[in-house]
Scaffold this active site. Structure first.
Site, PDB file in Angstrom:
ATOM      1  N   ALA A   2      12.925  19.858   5.464  1.00  0.00           N
ATOM      2  CA  ALA A   2      14.304  19.350   5.323  1.00  0.00           C
ATOM      3  C   ALA A   2      15.168  20.352   4.582  1.00  0.00           C
ATOM      4  CB  ALA A   2      14.292  18.009   4.586  1.00  0.00           C
TER       5      ALA A   2
ATOM      6  N   ASN B 265      16.729  34.060  -1.379  1.00  0.00           N
ATOM      7  CA  ASN B 265      15.306  34.092  -1.028  1.00  0.00           C
ATOM      8  C   ASN B 265      14.465  33.122  -1.849  1.00  0.00           C
ATOM      9  OD1 ASN B 265      12.636  35.596  -0.187  1.00  0.00           O
ATOM     10  ND2 ASN B 265      12.680  35.592  -2.429  1.00  0.00           N
TER      11      ASN B 265
ATOM     12  N   SER C 224      12.985  28.964   7.409  1.00  0.00           N
ATOM     13  CA  SER C 224      11.550  28.978   7.691  1.00  0.00           C
ATOM     14  C   SER C 224      11.296  28.413   9.084  1.00  0.00           C
ATOM     15  CB  SER C 224      10.818  28.112   6.667  1.00  0.00           C
ATOM     16  OG  SER C 224       9.496  27.853   7.100  1.00  0.00           O
TER      17      SER C 224
ATOM     18  N   SER D 149      11.018  38.671  -7.832  1.00  0.00           N
ATOM     19  CA  SER D 149       9.899  39.136  -8.669  1.00  0.00           C
ATOM     20  C   SER D 149       8.597  39.271  -7.899  1.00  0.00           C
ATOM     21  CB  SER D 149       9.697  38.158  -9.838  1.00  0.00           C
ATOM     22  OG  SER D 149       9.682  36.822  -9.370  1.00  0.00           O
ATOM     23  N   ARG D 150       8.483  38.523  -6.789  1.00  0.00           N
ATOM     24  CA  ARG D 150       7.212  38.491  -6.054  1.00  0.00           C
ATOM     25  C   ARG D 150       7.485  38.376  -4.556  1.00  0.00           C
ATOM     26  NH1 ARG D 150       4.620  33.797  -6.583  1.00  0.00           N
ATOM     27  NH2 ARG D 150       6.218  32.659  -7.722  1.00  0.00           N
TER      28      ARG D 150
ATOM     29  N   LYS E 165      14.786  23.599   4.438  1.00  0.00           N
ATOM     30  CA  LYS E 165      15.007  24.811   5.238  1.00  0.00           C
ATOM     31  C   LYS E 165      15.872  24.534   6.463  1.00  0.00           C
ATOM     32  CE  LYS E 165      12.796  27.725   2.633  1.00  0.00           C
ATOM     33  NZ  LYS E 165      13.497  28.840   1.989  1.00  0.00           N
TER      34      LYS E 165
ATOM     35  N   TYR F  67      10.064  20.384   2.309  1.00  0.00           N
ATOM     36  CA  TYR F  67      10.316  21.819   2.559  1.00  0.00           C
ATOM     37  C   TYR F  67      11.073  22.014   3.871  1.00  0.00           C
ATOM     38  CZ  TYR F  67       9.182  26.799   3.090  1.00  0.00           C
ATOM     39  OH  TYR F  67       9.250  28.164   3.259  1.00  0.00           O
TER      40      TYR F  67
HETATM   41  P1  NDP Z   1       6.443  33.291  -3.310  1.00  0.00           P
HETATM   42  O1  NDP Z   1       5.933  31.988  -3.782  1.00  0.00           O
HETATM   43  O2  NDP Z   1       5.489  34.402  -3.078  1.00  0.00           O
HETATM   44  O3  NDP Z   1       7.610  33.804  -4.285  1.00  0.00           O
HETATM   45  C1  NDP Z   1       8.654  32.937  -4.597  1.00  0.00           C
HETATM   46  C2  NDP Z   1       9.732  33.673  -5.339  1.00  0.00           C
HETATM   47  O4  NDP Z   1      10.799  32.739  -5.572  1.00  0.00           O
HETATM   48  C3  NDP Z   1       9.273  34.200  -6.685  1.00  0.00           C
HETATM   49  O5  NDP Z   1       9.868  35.441  -6.921  1.00  0.00           O
HETATM   50  C4  NDP Z   1       9.796  33.146  -7.643  1.00  0.00           C
HETATM   51  O6  NDP Z   1      10.158  33.684  -8.909  1.00  0.00           O
HETATM   52  C5  NDP Z   1      11.069  32.722  -6.955  1.00  0.00           C
HETATM   53  N1  NDP Z   1      11.528  31.411  -7.382  1.00  0.00           N
HETATM   54  C6  NDP Z   1      10.907  30.207  -7.245  1.00  0.00           C
HETATM   55  N2  NDP Z   1      11.661  29.246  -7.789  1.00  0.00           N
HETATM   56  C7  NDP Z   1      12.773  29.845  -8.287  1.00  0.00           C
HETATM   57  C8  NDP Z   1      13.930  29.386  -8.957  1.00  0.00           C
HETATM   58  N3  NDP Z   1      14.106  28.097  -9.249  1.00  0.00           N
HETATM   59  N4  NDP Z   1      14.875  30.297  -9.308  1.00  0.00           N
HETATM   60  C9  NDP Z   1      14.723  31.602  -9.036  1.00  0.00           C
HETATM   61  N5  NDP Z   1      13.652  32.102  -8.403  1.00  0.00           N
HETATM   62  C10 NDP Z   1      12.691  31.224  -8.033  1.00  0.00           C
HETATM   63  O7  NDP Z   1       7.263  32.962  -1.952  1.00  0.00           O
HETATM   64  P2  NDP Z   1       7.500  33.879  -0.663  1.00  0.00           P
HETATM   65  O8  NDP Z   1       7.807  35.251  -1.069  1.00  0.00           O
HETATM   66  O9  NDP Z   1       6.403  33.612   0.284  1.00  0.00           O
HETATM   67  O10 NDP Z   1       8.803  33.161  -0.075  1.00  0.00           O
HETATM   68  C11 NDP Z   1      10.109  33.707  -0.207  1.00  0.00           C
HETATM   69  C12 NDP Z   1      11.068  32.889   0.646  1.00  0.00           C
HETATM   70  O11 NDP Z   1      10.654  32.919   2.008  1.00  0.00           O
HETATM   71  C13 NDP Z   1      11.106  31.408   0.243  1.00  0.00           C
HETATM   72  O12 NDP Z   1      12.418  30.916   0.391  1.00  0.00           O
HETATM   73  C14 NDP Z   1      10.186  30.765   1.254  1.00  0.00           C
HETATM   74  O13 NDP Z   1      10.472  29.428   1.444  1.00  0.00           O
HETATM   75  C15 NDP Z   1      10.485  31.611   2.499  1.00  0.00           C
HETATM   76  N6  NDP Z   1       9.416  31.551   3.479  1.00  0.00           N
HETATM   77  C16 NDP Z   1       8.151  32.016   3.197  1.00  0.00           C
HETATM   78  C17 NDP Z   1       7.161  31.936   4.160  1.00  0.00           C
HETATM   79  C18 NDP Z   1       5.773  32.436   3.928  1.00  0.00           C
HETATM   80  O14 NDP Z   1       4.933  32.256   4.852  1.00  0.00           O
HETATM   81  N7  NDP Z   1       5.453  33.054   2.806  1.00  0.00           N
HETATM   82  C19 NDP Z   1       7.427  31.316   5.468  1.00  0.00           C
HETATM   83  C20 NDP Z   1       8.770  30.890   5.655  1.00  0.00           C
HETATM   84  C21 NDP Z   1       9.714  31.006   4.693  1.00  0.00           C
HETATM   85  P3  NDP Z   1       9.255  33.571 -10.264  1.00  0.00           P
HETATM   86  O15 NDP Z   1       7.841  33.949  -9.888  1.00  0.00           O
HETATM   87  O16 NDP Z   1       9.926  34.564 -11.164  1.00  0.00           O
HETATM   88  O17 NDP Z   1       9.363  32.164 -10.741  1.00  0.00           O
END
Ligand code: NDP
Length: 246
Positions: free
Chosen positions: A156, A89, A141, A13-14, A158, A154
């Site tokens: 742990a 993701n 990550s 979604s984001r 990842k 976090y």
């Molecule tokens: P955001 O916080 O921008 O978005 C997180 C997304 O995960 C949203 O779409 C949210 O959905 C969804 N989400 C969270 N919890 C759940 C759940 N229980 N079930 C289903 N969906 C869930 O994160 P990023 O886009 O930045 O991160 C995406 C991935 O990349 C993550 O795994 C993060 O750990 C990893 N990452 C990000 C980094 C960064 O610098 N941004 C660095 C390293 C890794 P909703 O809004 O609908 O709840």
């Protein structure tokens, strides 16, 4: 590049997940958009996918919920017939130094980031094995690769994703299924936006390429790993981090 393939992207979604969903659709895949809380945003992603002429579905499910993941995958397999690409993701942070970290915050991060990855793979397993082809791409990550103060939970989770990826790669290689992890560095999304400017500047000074990454930087790597071009790559952790983990 991905015509005829169906992808399921969790947390689409984001942020990075949204960009992955749109990029996979741009390369020709039909894409299932999973979300947890952001329904309107997920629907907007699906509209963009439809506008590209691809099929899509929007499905609410917390990846931390084992039973709900099972239902999502059963329903989507019935609707699309097959799922070829699984992108784990969805992820959260609940940062704190260990002295202040609650058990609840430790568990929440492990349940979503690590157990959530297990939950989807577990429910996809039989279908993938029957298909004798498939791609699993897990978001790790730089924090899981290097560790990070204030992110014990976090980091742990990842690092756990890396172990899960390597084990699954070995387990599924004989079935023509590849399993890889992408380890982003500091990417410009909601997850990183709450940091103060001084923290951001300190982080950027640690990045050899001297800039933050964009969701597109991650999405293109995921699309490559999902494609036939990456058929001989499995069990790898690909850092997309501007050189942070060198
Ligand atoms: P955001 O916080 O921008 O978005 C997180 C997304 O995960 C949203 O779409 C949210 O959905 C969804 N989400 C969270 N919890 C759940 C759940 N229980 N079930 C289903 N969906 C869930 O994160 P990023 O886009 O930045 O991160 C995406 C991935 O990349 C993550 O795994 C993060 O750990 C990893 N990452 C990000 C980094 C960064 O610098 N941004 C660095 C390293 C890794 P909703 O809004 O609908 O709840």
């Amino acid at each position: 590049m991905l015509e005829g393939k169906v992808a399921l992207v969790t947390g689409a979604s984001r942020g990075i997940g949204r960009e992955i969903a749109l990029t996979l659709a741009g390369y020709g895949a039909d894409v299932i958009v999973n979300f947890n809380g952001s329904e309107d945003k997920a629907k907007r992603v699906a509209k963009e996918i439809e506008a590209m002429g691809r099929k899509t579905a929007v499905v609410q499910c917390s990846v931390a919920d084992y039973e709900a993941c099972g239902k999502m995958i059963t329903d989507m397999l019935a609707r699309f017939g097959h799922i070829d690409i699984l992108v784990n993701n969805a992820g959260i942070t609940k940062d704190n130094l260990m002295i202040k970290m609650s058990e609840e915050d430790f568990d929440a991060v492990i349940d979503t980031n690590l157990k959530g990855t297990f939950n989807t793979i577990k429910h996809m397993y039989r279908a993938l094995i029957k298909q004798r082809s498939g791609r699993i791409i897990n978001l790790s990550s730089v924090s899981g690769v290097l560790g990070n103060p204030g992110q014990a939970n976090y980091s742990a989770s990842k690092a756990g994703v890396i172990g899960l990826t390597k084990s699954m790669a070995r387990e599924l290689a004989g079935r023509n299924i590849t399993v890889n992890a992408v380890a982003p560095g500091y990417i410009d999304t909601d997850m990183t936006q709450s940091m103060s400017n001084s923290t951001k500047e300190a982080i950027i000074s640690q990045i050899p390429l001297k800039r933050v990454g964009q969701p597109k930087d991650i999405a293109e790597m995921v699309a490559f790993l999902a494609s036939d071009k990456a058929a001989y790559i499995t069990g790898q952790v690909i850092s997309v981090d501007g050189g942070m983990a060198i």
